[in-house]
Design an enzyme around this catalytic site. Structure first.
Site, PDB file in Angstrom:
ATOM      1  NE  ARG A 108     -41.973  11.877  16.697  1.00 19.19           N
ATOM      2  CZ  ARG A 108     -42.215  12.632  17.768  1.00 19.19           C
ATOM      3  NH1 ARG A 108     -43.385  13.213  17.918  1.00 19.19           N
ATOM      4  NH2 ARG A 108     -41.319  12.782  18.705  1.00 19.19           N
TER       5      ARG A 108
ATOM      6  CB  THR B  46     -39.584  17.132   9.252  1.00 18.82           C
ATOM      7  OG1 THR B  46     -39.714  15.696   9.165  1.00 18.82           O
ATOM      8  CG2 THR B  46     -38.320  17.561   8.519  1.00 18.82           C
TER       9      THR B  46
ATOM     10  CG  ASP C 227     -37.727   7.100  21.348  1.00 13.69           C
ATOM     11  OD1 ASP C 227     -37.446   7.844  20.402  1.00 13.69           O
ATOM     12  OD2 ASP C 227     -38.177   5.930  21.184  1.00 13.69           O
TER      13      ASP C 227
ATOM     14  CG  ASP D 109     -34.700   5.109  21.502  1.00 17.63           C
ATOM     15  OD1 ASP D 109     -34.852   4.402  20.486  1.00 17.63           O
ATOM     16  OD2 ASP D 109     -34.232   6.259  21.474  1.00 17.63           O
TER      17      ASP D 109
HETATM   18  C1  PRP Z   1     -42.892   6.892  18.172  1.00 17.39           C
HETATM   19  C2  PRP Z   1     -44.100   6.248  18.796  1.00 17.39           C
HETATM   20  C3  PRP Z   1     -45.191   6.587  17.829  1.00 17.39           C
HETATM   21  C4  PRP Z   1     -44.782   7.949  17.336  1.00 17.39           C
HETATM   22  C5  PRP Z   1     -45.635   8.963  18.020  1.00 17.39           C
HETATM   23  O1  PRP Z   1     -42.397   6.086  17.166  1.00 17.39           O
HETATM   24  O2  PRP Z   1     -43.966   4.878  18.999  1.00 17.39           O
HETATM   25  O3  PRP Z   1     -45.277   5.680  16.747  1.00 17.39           O
HETATM   26  O4  PRP Z   1     -43.411   8.131  17.693  1.00 17.39           O
HETATM   27  O5  PRP Z   1     -45.385  10.227  17.552  1.00 17.39           O
HETATM   28  P1  PRP Z   1     -46.430  11.062  16.682  1.00 17.39           P
HETATM   29  O6  PRP Z   1     -47.744  10.961  17.374  1.00 17.39           O
HETATM   30  O7  PRP Z   1     -45.844  12.444  16.737  1.00 17.39           O
HETATM   31  O8  PRP Z   1     -46.448  10.490  15.303  1.00 17.39           O
HETATM   32  P2  PRP Z   1     -41.059   6.397  16.346  1.00 17.39           P
HETATM   33  O9  PRP Z   1     -41.401   7.092  15.079  1.00 17.39           O
HETATM   34  O10 PRP Z   1     -40.071   7.066  17.244  1.00 17.39           O
HETATM   35  O11 PRP Z   1     -40.559   4.960  15.927  1.00 17.39           O
HETATM   36  P3  PRP Z   1     -40.173   3.677  16.818  1.00 17.39           P
HETATM   37  O12 PRP Z   1     -41.448   3.091  17.323  1.00 17.39           O
HETATM   38  O13 PRP Z   1     -39.477   2.809  15.837  1.00 17.39           O
HETATM   39  O14 PRP Z   1     -39.270   4.114  17.946  1.00 17.39           O
HETATM   40  N1  URA Z   2     -42.573   9.207  20.511  1.00 20.12           N
HETATM   41  C1  URA Z   2     -42.167   8.725  21.712  1.00 20.12           C
HETATM   42  O1  URA Z   2     -41.683   7.587  21.787  1.00 20.12           O
HETATM   43  N2  URA Z   2     -42.296   9.512  22.783  1.00 20.12           N
HETATM   44  C2  URA Z   2     -42.817  10.746  22.741  1.00 20.12           C
HETATM   45  O2  URA Z   2     -42.918  11.419  23.781  1.00 20.12           O
HETATM   46  C3  URA Z   2     -43.237  11.234  21.483  1.00 20.12           C
HETATM   47  C4  URA Z   2     -43.113  10.443  20.391  1.00 20.12           C
END
Ligand code: PRP
Ligand code: URA
Length: 213
Positions: free
Chosen positions: A104, A108, A203, A206
């Protein structure tokens, strides 16, 4: 879309530990693993079974086992969905595993798909989609579109936390166009201005794996 909030004391306890900012990555990973087992009971409630004959030490009897065809599929959304994979695949050992890599854009909130390793066809199959967070719903919608395109019959989205805004968006996007169930440990208050779940857990990627740029 059907929504199942798994409201169980053990789930609530583990979720509270998970939210705590003082929970470090090893403990966070262990809690996610434990939580997915608990969610899996609800997520697999409608999984197909069949009767087989077995012999106990006493006599022959009929028993119930999971049907191996059509083979269920587990799809973690990388990265954070990987945290749910071990538990889910232990509960459903016969499942095949596909992968979707999604990121994500934190400015944006648009979704970029950087990996797609799904089975060629999902026709007639049930897919368990794993992602700890359903925030704006963008990642879940993008993932479901890939699964729908490949003919998935039933999709069960397994999440730890969801925002009401994201659930509404997913529900409005798909309506009754697909057999979709969201199984979640908790639905929080709202999203903040950065698209994070409030109070949430931060997150998830993370906290599971450390910060990367
Ligand atoms: C996070 C999470 C979801 C997404 C949720 O992933 O694990 O996949 O955000 O957000 P949304 O419902 O607004 O799409 P991220 O894109 O941060 O990637 P990551 O898992 O690599 O940390
Ligand atoms: N992705 C995350 O990991 N945490 C949030 O709260 C939203 C999106």
């Amino acid at each position: 879309m059907k929504e199942i909030i798994v409201s169980h004391p053990l789930v609530k306890h583990k979720l509270t530990m998970l939210r705590d900012v003082n929970t470090d990555s090893p403990k966070f990973r262990a809690l996610v693993d434990e939580l997915v087992y608990l969610l899996a009971f609800e997520a697999t409630r409608d999984v197909e079974t069949e009767q087989i004959e077995i012999t106990t030490p006493i006599q022959k009897t009929m028993g119930t086992v999971l049907k191996s065809t059509p083979t269920p599929v587990i799809v973690p959304i990388l990265r954070a969905g990987l945290g749910l994979l071990q538990g889910m695949s232990q509960v459903l050992p016969t499942a095949e595993i596909g992968f979707l890599g999604m990121r994500r854009d934190e400015d944006t909130l648009e979704i970029e798909t950087y990996a797609n390793r799904l089975p060629k066809s999902l026709v007639g199959r049930t897919v368990f989609l794993l992602d700890p967070m359903l925030a704006t719903g963008g990642s879940t919608i993008a993932a479901i579109n890939f699964l729908k395109e490949l003919g998935a019959k039933t999709i069960v989205s397994v999440n730890l936390l969801a925002a009401p805004e994201g659930l509404k968006r997913v529900s409005e996007e798909f309506g009754d166009s697909i057999d979709l169930t969201v199984v979640v440990a908790g639905v929080d208050e709202k999203l903040n201005e950065n698209g994070y779940i409030v109070p949430g857990l931060g997150d998830a990627g993370d906290r599971l794996y450390g910060v990367v740029d």
